[in-house]
Scaffold this active site. Structure first.
Site, PDB file in Angstrom:
ATOM      1  N   ARG A 145      -9.410  -0.110   3.427  1.00 56.88           N
ATOM      2  CA  ARG A 145      -9.098   0.093   2.013  1.00 56.88           C
ATOM      3  C   ARG A 145      -9.806  -0.915   1.111  1.00 56.88           C
ATOM      4  NH1 ARG A 145      -4.583   3.306   0.547  1.00 56.88           N
ATOM      5  NH2 ARG A 145      -3.527   4.233   2.343  1.00 56.88           N
ATOM      6  N   LYS A 188      -0.663  -9.657   8.423  1.00 62.45           N
ATOM      7  CA  LYS A 188      -0.565  -8.245   8.785  1.00 62.45           C
ATOM      8  C   LYS A 188      -1.991  -7.768   8.966  1.00 62.45           C
ATOM      9  CE  LYS A 188       0.613  -3.666   6.990  1.00 62.45           C
ATOM     10  NZ  LYS A 188       1.107  -2.872   5.827  1.00 62.45           N
ATOM     11  N   TYR A 196      -2.719 -10.017   4.337  1.00 57.64           N
ATOM     12  CA  TYR A 196      -2.803  -8.595   4.684  1.00 57.64           C
ATOM     13  C   TYR A 196      -4.261  -8.184   4.722  1.00 57.64           C
ATOM     14  CZ  TYR A 196      -2.033  -3.503   4.165  1.00 57.64           C
ATOM     15  OH  TYR A 196      -2.041  -2.137   4.316  1.00 57.64           O
ATOM     16  N   ILE A 221       4.513  -4.327  10.726  1.00 53.77           N
ATOM     17  CA  ILE A 221       4.858  -3.906   9.370  1.00 53.77           C
ATOM     18  C   ILE A 221       4.471  -2.435   9.316  1.00 53.77           C
ATOM     19  CG2 ILE A 221       4.481  -4.224   6.902  1.00 53.77           C
ATOM     20  CD1 ILE A 221       3.973  -7.176   7.449  1.00 53.77           C
ATOM     21  N   TYR A 265     -12.233  -4.269  -4.142  1.00 56.94           N
ATOM     22  CA  TYR A 265     -13.230  -3.888  -5.146  1.00 56.94           C
ATOM     23  C   TYR A 265     -14.311  -4.947  -5.384  1.00 56.94           C
ATOM     24  CZ  TYR A 265     -15.414  -2.036  -9.343  1.00 56.94           C
ATOM     25  OH  TYR A 265     -16.336  -1.568 -10.234  1.00 56.94           O
ATOM     26  N   THR A 291       0.830  -1.203   0.000  1.00 61.59           N
ATOM     27  CA  THR A 291       0.000   0.000   0.000  1.00 61.59           C
ATOM     28  C   THR A 291       0.865   1.253   0.000  1.00 61.59           C
ATOM     29  OG1 THR A 291      -1.703  -1.157   1.248  1.00 61.59           O
ATOM     30  CG2 THR A 291      -1.814   1.234   1.239  1.00 61.59           C
TER      31      THR A 291
END
Length: 300
Positions: free
Chosen positions: A140, A163, A135, A205, A109, A46
């Protein structure tokens, strides 16, 4: 399982004045991060503006950063996308370039159900010998990777950790408690690190480690040595900077801050833009209160 490190930096992708990837600066940045507390770097995550990078750019970044880093630290390639077949292909090519592990974001999405997420990650993991880190960043991706799904995936040998940037400590606690003993749970938010560690998490992270890596490293070490008072003190000291780095979408503030302190990484790529004057001023006001751990290039 290879040692991946407790402090990993989600590295920005430097761009030059024309907006092209600056591979030489990326190599310099990776080495500077390793010299200021990081055990490894995530490339094309990201913070690295992965959605704006072409496949060719990603692969060249993986190769050049790995060549520069060598055995000094780990290189984790962000190869996950919303497309399972594309993620498999990119993962296989990254493996051929010698990276140490891969980071697989929850598909964004298209909002798959939990069974779809399980099959997506399982399919990618079965296509590689590399360690895979999941992740979860629902702010997001919209879709949350549920604790139950992570626990199922943790039974796959080369899915070695997650993560988690959900901020859901109940969920994170369930993963830590229920996953296999060697499954690594990384905080995905700098502000959450101490809380995740207190639940039994492994590391972070990080975004802020671009600037204060040695200080974050010290916080991790103090906690590991059971000096929670000093770990908490460092956490509190760092929070104003961490908050400033997320005033607007990451990595906009971080890139501004790196350029400001003297490590050129260029502008973000569209659709991201540099911070407005008010945001820049707020970042400036916070930065002046911190010692920057990142080794900076010598001024001409």
């Amino acid at each position: 399982m290879p040692e991946l490190g407790k402090l990993i930096t989600a590295m920005v992708t430097p761009f030059d004045e024309r907006g092209e990837v600056d591979y030489e600066q990326a190599k310099r940045l990776a080495l500077a991060l390793l010299n200021s507390g990081s055990d490894g770097v995530v490339v094309s995550g990201t913070t690295g503006e992965a959605p704006t990078l072409s496949k060719a750019e990603k692969l060249r970044l993986f190769a050049e950063v790995k060549e520069a880093v060598g055995r000094k630290g780990t290189v984790i390639a962000g190869t996950g996308t919303y497309n399972t077949a594309e993620s498999v292909e990119l993962t296989r090519e990254a493996e051929g370039l010698g990276v140490n592990a891969i980071l697989l974001v929850v598909p964004y999405y298209n909002r798959p159900p939990q069974d779809g997420l399980y099959e997506h990650f399982k399919t990618i993991a079965q296509a590689t010998h590399l360690p895979c880190i999941l992740y979860n960043v629902p702010s997001r991706t919209v879709t949350n990777l549920a604790a139950e799904t992570v626990l199922r995936l943790s039974q796959i040998d080369n899915i070695v950790g997650v993560k988690d940037a959900s901020g859901n400590f109940d969920q994170i606690g369930k993963i830590i408690q229920g996953a296999r003993k060697d499954f690594l749970v990384y905080s995905g938010n700098d502000s959450d690190t101490l809380f995740v560690l207190s639940l039994g998490g492994y590391g972070i992270i990080s975004v802020a480690s671009h600037l204060v890596g040695l200080q974050i490293k010290r916080m991790l070490q103090e906690f590991e040595h059971s000096d929670t008072d000093h770990a908490a003190e460092i956490h509190h000291q760092l929070m104003p900077l961490i908050n400033a780095l997320f005033l607007v979408a990451n990595p906009i503030p971080l890139k501004y801050a790196l350029n400001k302190v003297g490590f050129s990484v260029g502008r973000p790529r569209l659709p991201l833009v540099p911070p407005d004057a008010k945001t820049a001023s707020a970042i400036d006001a916070v930065l002046k209160n911190y010692t920057i751990d990142l080794p900076l290039p010598a001024k001409a």
